[in-house]
Write an enzyme that holds these catalytic residues in place. Structure first.
Site, PDB file in Angstrom:
ATOM      1  N   HIS A   1       0.846  -1.199   0.000  1.00  0.00           N
ATOM      2  CA  HIS A   1       0.000   0.000   0.000  1.00  0.00           C
ATOM      3  C   HIS A   1       0.877   1.243   0.000  1.00  0.00           C
ATOM      4  O   HIS A   1       1.984   1.241   0.545  1.00  0.00           O
ATOM      5  CB  HIS A   1      -0.918   0.025   1.222  1.00  0.00           C
ATOM      6  CG  HIS A   1      -2.037  -0.959   1.154  1.00  0.00           C
ATOM      7  ND1 HIS A   1      -3.055  -0.865   0.232  1.00  0.00           N
ATOM      8  CD2 HIS A   1      -2.302  -2.064   1.898  1.00  0.00           C
ATOM      9  CE1 HIS A   1      -3.895  -1.876   0.402  1.00  0.00           C
ATOM     10  NE2 HIS A   1      -3.465  -2.612   1.402  1.00  0.00           N
TER      11      HIS A   1
ATOM     12  N   GLU B   1      -9.045   2.636  -3.271  1.00  0.00           N
ATOM     13  CA  GLU B   1      -9.127   3.669  -4.295  1.00  0.00           C
ATOM     14  C   GLU B   1      -8.406   4.950  -3.902  1.00  0.00           C
ATOM     15  O   GLU B   1      -7.792   5.619  -4.745  1.00  0.00           O
ATOM     16  CB  GLU B   1     -10.584   3.972  -4.626  1.00  0.00           C
ATOM     17  CG  GLU B   1     -10.774   4.905  -5.802  1.00  0.00           C
ATOM     18  CD  GLU B   1     -12.204   5.038  -6.243  1.00  0.00           C
ATOM     19  OE1 GLU B   1     -12.445   5.726  -7.261  1.00  0.00           O
ATOM     20  OE2 GLU B   1     -13.102   4.445  -5.582  1.00  0.00           O
TER      21      GLU B   1
END
Length: 307
Positions: free
Chosen positions: A38, A110
Protein backbone atom coordinates in the site's frame (compact mmCIF):
# COMPACT_ATOMS: atom_id res chain seq x y z
CA UNK A 1 1.30 -24.65 12.14
CA UNK A 2 3.71 -22.30 10.39
CA UNK A 3 3.71 -18.86 12.06
CA UNK A 4 4.72 -15.91 9.89
CA UNK A 5 5.12 -12.18 10.51
CA UNK A 6 2.89 -9.85 8.50
CA UNK A 7 3.47 -6.08 8.59
CA UNK A 8 1.53 -3.01 7.40
CA UNK A 9 4.27 -0.43 6.69
CA UNK A 10 1.91 2.12 5.13
CA UNK A 11 0.75 2.89 8.68
CA UNK A 12 4.18 4.39 9.40
CA UNK A 13 7.50 2.57 9.10
CA UNK A 14 10.92 3.19 7.60
CA UNK A 15 12.97 0.59 5.80
CA UNK A 16 15.25 0.41 8.86
CA UNK A 17 12.26 -0.45 11.05
CA UNK A 18 11.21 -3.19 8.65
CA UNK A 19 14.76 -4.52 8.56
CA UNK A 20 14.84 -4.77 12.37
CA UNK A 21 11.56 -6.66 12.37
CA UNK A 22 12.64 -9.00 9.56
CA UNK A 23 15.96 -9.78 11.26
CA UNK A 24 14.22 -10.39 14.57
CA UNK A 25 11.71 -12.67 12.85
CA UNK A 26 14.56 -14.58 11.25
CA UNK A 27 16.45 -14.93 14.54
CA UNK A 28 13.28 -16.12 16.28
CA UNK A 29 12.61 -18.75 13.59
CA UNK A 30 9.36 -17.42 12.17
CA UNK A 31 8.53 -18.99 8.83
CA UNK A 32 8.51 -15.78 6.81
CA UNK A 33 8.41 -11.99 6.80
CA UNK A 34 5.57 -10.56 4.73
CA UNK A 35 4.38 -7.05 4.13
CA UNK A 36 1.37 -5.34 2.61
CA UNK A 37 1.54 -3.42 -0.65
CA UNK A 38 0.00 0.00 0.00
CA UNK A 39 1.04 3.58 -0.64
CA UNK A 40 -1.37 5.35 1.72
CA UNK A 41 -2.07 5.00 5.43
CA UNK A 42 -5.48 3.94 6.72
CA UNK A 43 -7.48 5.11 9.71
CA UNK A 44 -6.46 7.86 12.10
CA UNK A 45 -2.67 7.43 11.90
CA UNK A 46 -0.59 9.97 9.98
CA UNK A 47 1.55 7.37 8.20
CA UNK A 48 4.78 9.26 8.86
CA UNK A 49 7.42 9.18 7.50
CA UNK A 50 5.51 7.92 4.44
CA UNK A 51 5.14 4.73 2.44
CA UNK A 52 7.81 2.27 1.38
CA UNK A 53 7.51 0.27 -1.83
CA UNK A 54 6.89 -3.44 -1.24
CA UNK A 55 9.27 -4.88 -3.83
CA UNK A 56 12.05 -2.36 -3.20
CA UNK A 57 11.77 -3.25 0.49
CA UNK A 58 11.91 -6.97 -0.23
CA UNK A 59 14.90 -6.48 -2.51
CA UNK A 60 16.77 -4.82 0.35
CA UNK A 61 15.73 -7.51 2.82
CA UNK A 62 16.78 -10.19 0.33
CA UNK A 63 20.38 -8.99 0.69
CA UNK A 64 20.26 -8.32 4.45
CA UNK A 65 18.70 -11.57 5.65
CA UNK A 66 19.86 -15.13 5.16
CA UNK A 67 17.13 -17.70 5.78
CA UNK A 68 13.69 -16.23 6.26
CA UNK A 69 11.23 -16.35 3.38
CA UNK A 70 9.91 -13.05 2.01
CA UNK A 71 6.66 -12.04 0.39
CA UNK A 72 3.57 -9.89 0.01
CA UNK A 73 -0.01 -10.11 1.21
CA UNK A 74 -0.90 -9.04 -1.41
CA UNK A 75 0.91 -7.26 -4.24
CA UNK A 76 -1.63 -4.83 -5.72
CA UNK A 77 -2.33 -5.74 -9.31
CA UNK A 78 -3.20 -2.14 -10.14
CA UNK A 79 0.28 -0.86 -9.26
CA UNK A 80 2.43 -2.66 -11.85
CA UNK A 81 2.27 -4.04 -15.35
CA UNK A 82 2.51 -7.84 -15.19
CA UNK A 83 5.55 -8.12 -17.45
CA UNK A 84 7.48 -5.66 -15.29
CA UNK A 85 6.24 -7.35 -12.12
CA UNK A 86 7.49 -10.73 -13.35
CA UNK A 87 10.96 -9.21 -13.82
CA UNK A 88 10.90 -7.56 -10.38
CA UNK A 89 9.85 -10.67 -8.49
CA UNK A 90 12.28 -12.90 -10.38
CA UNK A 91 15.12 -10.53 -9.61
CA UNK A 92 14.29 -10.36 -5.91
CA UNK A 93 14.06 -14.15 -5.84
CA UNK A 94 17.57 -14.30 -7.32
CA UNK A 95 18.81 -11.70 -4.83
CA UNK A 96 17.44 -13.76 -1.94
CA UNK A 97 18.77 -17.08 -3.15
CA UNK A 98 15.25 -18.39 -3.80
CA UNK A 99 13.26 -17.21 -0.76
CA UNK A 100 10.43 -15.23 -2.36
CA UNK A 101 6.70 -16.02 -2.23
CA UNK A 102 4.38 -14.08 -4.50
CA UNK A 103 0.96 -12.98 -3.32
CA UNK A 104 -1.11 -11.14 -5.91
CA UNK A 105 -4.44 -9.39 -5.47
CA UNK A 106 -6.55 -7.12 -7.60
CA UNK A 107 -5.97 -3.91 -5.61
CA UNK A 108 -8.85 -2.29 -3.75
CA UNK A 109 -7.93 0.95 -1.95
CA UNK A 110 -9.13 3.67 -4.30
CA UNK A 111 -7.85 6.58 -2.17
CA UNK A 112 -4.20 5.58 -2.57
CA UNK A 113 -4.62 5.47 -6.33
CA UNK A 114 -6.05 8.99 -6.28
CA UNK A 115 -3.29 10.19 -3.95
CA UNK A 116 -0.45 8.99 -6.21
CA UNK A 117 -1.98 9.24 -9.68
CA UNK A 118 -2.41 5.51 -10.22
CA UNK A 119 -5.27 4.45 -12.52
CA UNK A 120 -8.02 2.61 -10.67
CA UNK A 121 -9.82 0.54 -13.30
CA UNK A 122 -13.42 -0.53 -12.87
CA UNK A 123 -12.71 -4.09 -14.02
CA UNK A 124 -10.01 -5.38 -11.68
CA UNK A 125 -10.71 -9.10 -11.40
CA UNK A 126 -10.38 -9.72 -15.11
CA UNK A 127 -7.06 -7.90 -15.03
CA UNK A 128 -5.95 -10.03 -12.10
CA UNK A 129 -6.69 -13.20 -14.05
CA UNK A 130 -4.60 -11.96 -16.97
CA UNK A 131 -1.80 -10.79 -14.70
CA UNK A 132 -1.49 -14.24 -13.19
CA UNK A 133 -1.47 -15.77 -16.67
CA UNK A 134 1.26 -13.38 -17.82
CA UNK A 135 3.52 -13.58 -14.75
CA UNK A 136 3.39 -17.37 -14.45
CA UNK A 137 3.58 -17.74 -18.24
CA UNK A 138 6.77 -15.70 -18.39
CA UNK A 139 8.35 -17.68 -15.56
CA UNK A 140 7.34 -21.04 -17.03
CA UNK A 141 8.60 -20.36 -20.55
CA UNK A 142 11.81 -22.37 -21.07
CA UNK A 143 15.00 -20.39 -21.60
CA UNK A 144 15.54 -19.87 -25.31
CA UNK A 145 11.83 -19.90 -26.09
CA UNK A 146 9.47 -16.95 -26.50
CA UNK A 147 6.24 -15.98 -24.78
CA UNK A 148 3.31 -14.32 -26.50
CA UNK A 149 0.04 -13.39 -24.86
CA UNK A 150 -3.05 -11.80 -26.35
CA UNK A 151 -5.52 -10.79 -23.68
CA UNK A 152 -8.22 -8.21 -23.29
CA UNK A 153 -6.11 -6.05 -20.98
CA UNK A 154 -2.50 -7.10 -21.66
CA UNK A 155 -0.66 -8.10 -24.81
CA UNK A 156 2.91 -9.41 -24.96
CA UNK A 157 4.62 -10.28 -28.21
CA UNK A 158 7.68 -12.47 -28.69
CA UNK A 159 9.01 -11.90 -25.16
CA UNK A 160 12.30 -13.64 -24.22
CA UNK A 161 10.62 -14.23 -20.84
CA UNK A 162 13.68 -13.33 -18.81
CA UNK A 163 14.94 -13.28 -16.12
CA UNK A 164 13.96 -16.50 -14.38
CA UNK A 165 13.48 -16.81 -10.61
CA UNK A 166 16.07 -18.74 -8.62
CA UNK A 167 13.41 -21.20 -7.46
CA UNK A 168 12.10 -23.77 -9.91
CA UNK A 169 8.66 -22.50 -8.91
CA UNK A 170 7.91 -19.34 -6.94
CA UNK A 171 4.96 -20.10 -4.64
CA UNK A 172 1.89 -18.13 -5.70
CA UNK A 173 -0.59 -16.92 -3.07
CA UNK A 174 -4.16 -15.95 -3.84
CA UNK A 175 -6.72 -15.00 -1.21
CA UNK A 176 -10.01 -13.37 -0.44
CA UNK A 177 -13.64 -13.83 0.44
CA UNK A 178 -15.17 -14.12 -3.05
CA UNK A 179 -17.48 -17.11 -3.31
CA UNK A 180 -16.95 -18.20 -6.94
CA UNK A 181 -14.31 -16.45 -9.02
CA UNK A 182 -11.69 -16.33 -6.26
CA UNK A 183 -11.75 -20.09 -5.49
CA UNK A 184 -11.68 -20.85 -9.22
CA UNK A 185 -8.65 -18.59 -9.71
CA UNK A 186 -6.90 -20.18 -6.73
CA UNK A 187 -7.60 -23.66 -8.12
CA UNK A 188 -5.93 -22.65 -11.37
CA UNK A 189 -2.89 -20.72 -10.16
CA UNK A 190 -2.32 -20.85 -6.40
CA UNK A 191 0.11 -22.84 -4.32
CA UNK A 192 -1.44 -21.26 -1.21
CA UNK A 193 -4.87 -19.87 -0.45
CA UNK A 194 -5.08 -17.15 2.20
CA UNK A 195 -8.20 -16.13 4.09
CA UNK A 196 -7.62 -12.66 5.61
CA UNK A 197 -9.30 -11.42 8.78
CA UNK A 198 -12.13 -13.94 8.77
CA UNK A 199 -14.16 -15.87 11.32
CA UNK A 200 -13.79 -19.59 11.84
CA UNK A 201 -17.08 -20.17 10.04
CA UNK A 202 -16.16 -18.05 7.02
CA UNK A 203 -12.70 -19.61 6.91
CA UNK A 204 -14.07 -23.14 6.86
CA UNK A 205 -16.64 -22.25 4.20
CA UNK A 206 -14.07 -20.61 1.94
CA UNK A 207 -11.52 -23.40 2.33
CA UNK A 208 -14.23 -25.86 1.29
CA UNK A 209 -15.03 -23.74 -1.76
CA UNK A 210 -11.39 -23.73 -2.79
CA UNK A 211 -11.14 -27.49 -2.38
CA UNK A 212 -14.28 -27.95 -4.46
CA UNK A 213 -12.95 -25.63 -7.15
CA UNK A 214 -9.67 -27.56 -7.19
CA UNK A 215 -11.52 -30.84 -7.63
CA UNK A 216 -13.57 -29.35 -10.45
CA UNK A 217 -10.34 -28.26 -12.12
CA UNK A 218 -8.93 -31.78 -11.82
CA UNK A 219 -6.57 -30.88 -9.00
CA UNK A 220 -6.17 -32.40 -5.54
CA UNK A 221 -7.27 -29.86 -2.93
CA UNK A 222 -4.40 -31.00 -0.73
CA UNK A 223 -1.98 -29.56 -3.30
CA UNK A 224 -2.65 -26.12 -1.81
CA UNK A 225 -1.55 -24.72 1.53
CA UNK A 226 -4.40 -23.06 3.45
CA UNK A 227 -3.67 -20.03 5.61
CA UNK A 228 -5.19 -17.19 7.61
CA UNK A 229 -4.06 -13.66 8.41
CA UNK A 230 -5.12 -12.27 11.79
CA UNK A 231 -3.99 -9.39 13.99
CA UNK A 232 -1.87 -10.53 16.95
CA UNK A 233 -2.02 -9.04 20.45
CA UNK A 234 -0.45 -11.35 23.02
CA UNK A 235 0.60 -10.63 26.60
CA UNK A 236 1.80 -12.48 29.66
CA UNK A 237 -0.80 -10.66 31.76
CA UNK A 238 -4.13 -8.93 31.14
CA UNK A 239 -2.40 -5.61 31.69
CA UNK A 240 0.20 -6.40 29.02
CA UNK A 241 -2.50 -7.44 26.56
CA UNK A 242 -4.36 -4.18 27.19
CA UNK A 243 -1.18 -2.16 26.80
CA UNK A 244 -0.53 -3.74 23.42
CA UNK A 245 -4.14 -3.30 22.34
CA UNK A 246 -4.07 0.37 23.37
CA UNK A 247 -0.85 0.88 21.41
CA UNK A 248 -2.61 -0.12 18.19
CA UNK A 249 -5.90 1.59 19.00
CA UNK A 250 -7.93 -1.60 19.41
CA UNK A 251 -10.23 -3.06 22.06
CA UNK A 252 -9.11 -6.26 23.80
CA UNK A 253 -12.47 -8.02 23.60
CA UNK A 254 -12.84 -7.12 19.93
CA UNK A 255 -9.37 -8.49 19.25
CA UNK A 256 -10.17 -11.70 21.09
CA UNK A 257 -13.29 -12.11 18.98
CA UNK A 258 -11.69 -11.27 15.63
CA UNK A 259 -7.96 -11.88 16.00
CA UNK A 260 -5.33 -13.69 18.03
CA UNK A 261 -5.39 -11.93 21.38
CA UNK A 262 -4.93 -12.72 25.03
CA UNK A 263 -2.49 -14.87 26.94
CA UNK A 264 -0.22 -17.32 25.13
CA UNK A 265 -2.53 -20.14 26.23
CA UNK A 266 -5.58 -18.34 24.82
CA UNK A 267 -3.82 -17.71 21.53
CA UNK A 268 -2.64 -21.32 21.27
CA UNK A 269 -6.25 -22.42 21.74
CA UNK A 270 -7.47 -19.94 19.14
CA UNK A 271 -4.89 -21.08 16.60
CA UNK A 272 -5.94 -24.68 17.23
CA UNK A 273 -9.50 -23.72 16.32
CA UNK A 274 -8.35 -22.42 12.95
CA UNK A 275 -6.19 -25.48 12.49
CA UNK A 276 -9.32 -27.54 13.11
CA UNK A 277 -11.03 -26.03 10.06
CA UNK A 278 -8.03 -26.58 7.81
CA UNK A 279 -5.54 -23.75 8.40
CA UNK A 280 -1.91 -24.83 8.08
CA UNK A 281 -0.23 -21.44 8.24
CA UNK A 282 -0.91 -18.24 10.17
CA UNK A 283 0.17 -14.72 9.23
CA UNK A 284 0.40 -12.67 12.42
CA UNK A 285 -0.43 -9.06 11.62
CA UNK A 286 1.98 -7.08 13.81
CA UNK A 287 0.80 -3.48 13.97
CA UNK A 288 3.31 -2.10 16.49
CA UNK A 289 6.61 -2.59 14.69
CA UNK A 290 8.65 -1.13 17.55
CA UNK A 291 7.51 -3.86 19.96
CA UNK A 292 10.05 -6.58 19.25
CA UNK A 293 9.35 -8.11 22.68
CA UNK A 294 5.95 -9.06 21.26
CA UNK A 295 7.63 -11.13 18.58
CA UNK A 296 9.86 -12.77 21.17
CA UNK A 297 6.92 -13.65 23.43
CA UNK A 298 5.00 -15.33 20.63
CA UNK A 299 8.12 -17.19 19.49
CA UNK A 300 8.90 -18.48 22.97
CA UNK A 301 5.42 -19.10 24.42
CA UNK A 302 3.15 -19.80 21.43
CA UNK A 303 5.28 -21.18 18.59
CA UNK A 304 6.55 -24.29 20.48
CA UNK A 305 2.97 -25.29 21.29
CA UNK A 306 1.60 -25.02 17.75
CA UNK A 307 4.59 -26.09 15.66
Amino acid sequence: MDLRVFTEPQQGATYETLLRVAKAAEDLHYGAFFRSDHYLHMGSVDGLPGPTDAWITLAGLARETDRIRLGTLMTAGTFRLPGVLAIQVAQVDQMSGGRVEFGLGSGWYEAEHEAYGIPFPKEKFGRLEEQLAVVTGLWNTPVGERFTYEGKFYQLKDSPALPKPAQPKVPVLIGGHGAKRTPALAARYADEFNMPFASLEDTERQFQRVRAAAAEAGRDGDDLVYSNALVACVGRTDLEVKRRADAIGRDVEELKANGLAGSPAEVVERIAQFQGVGAQRMYLQMLDLDDLDHLELIASAVMPQVG
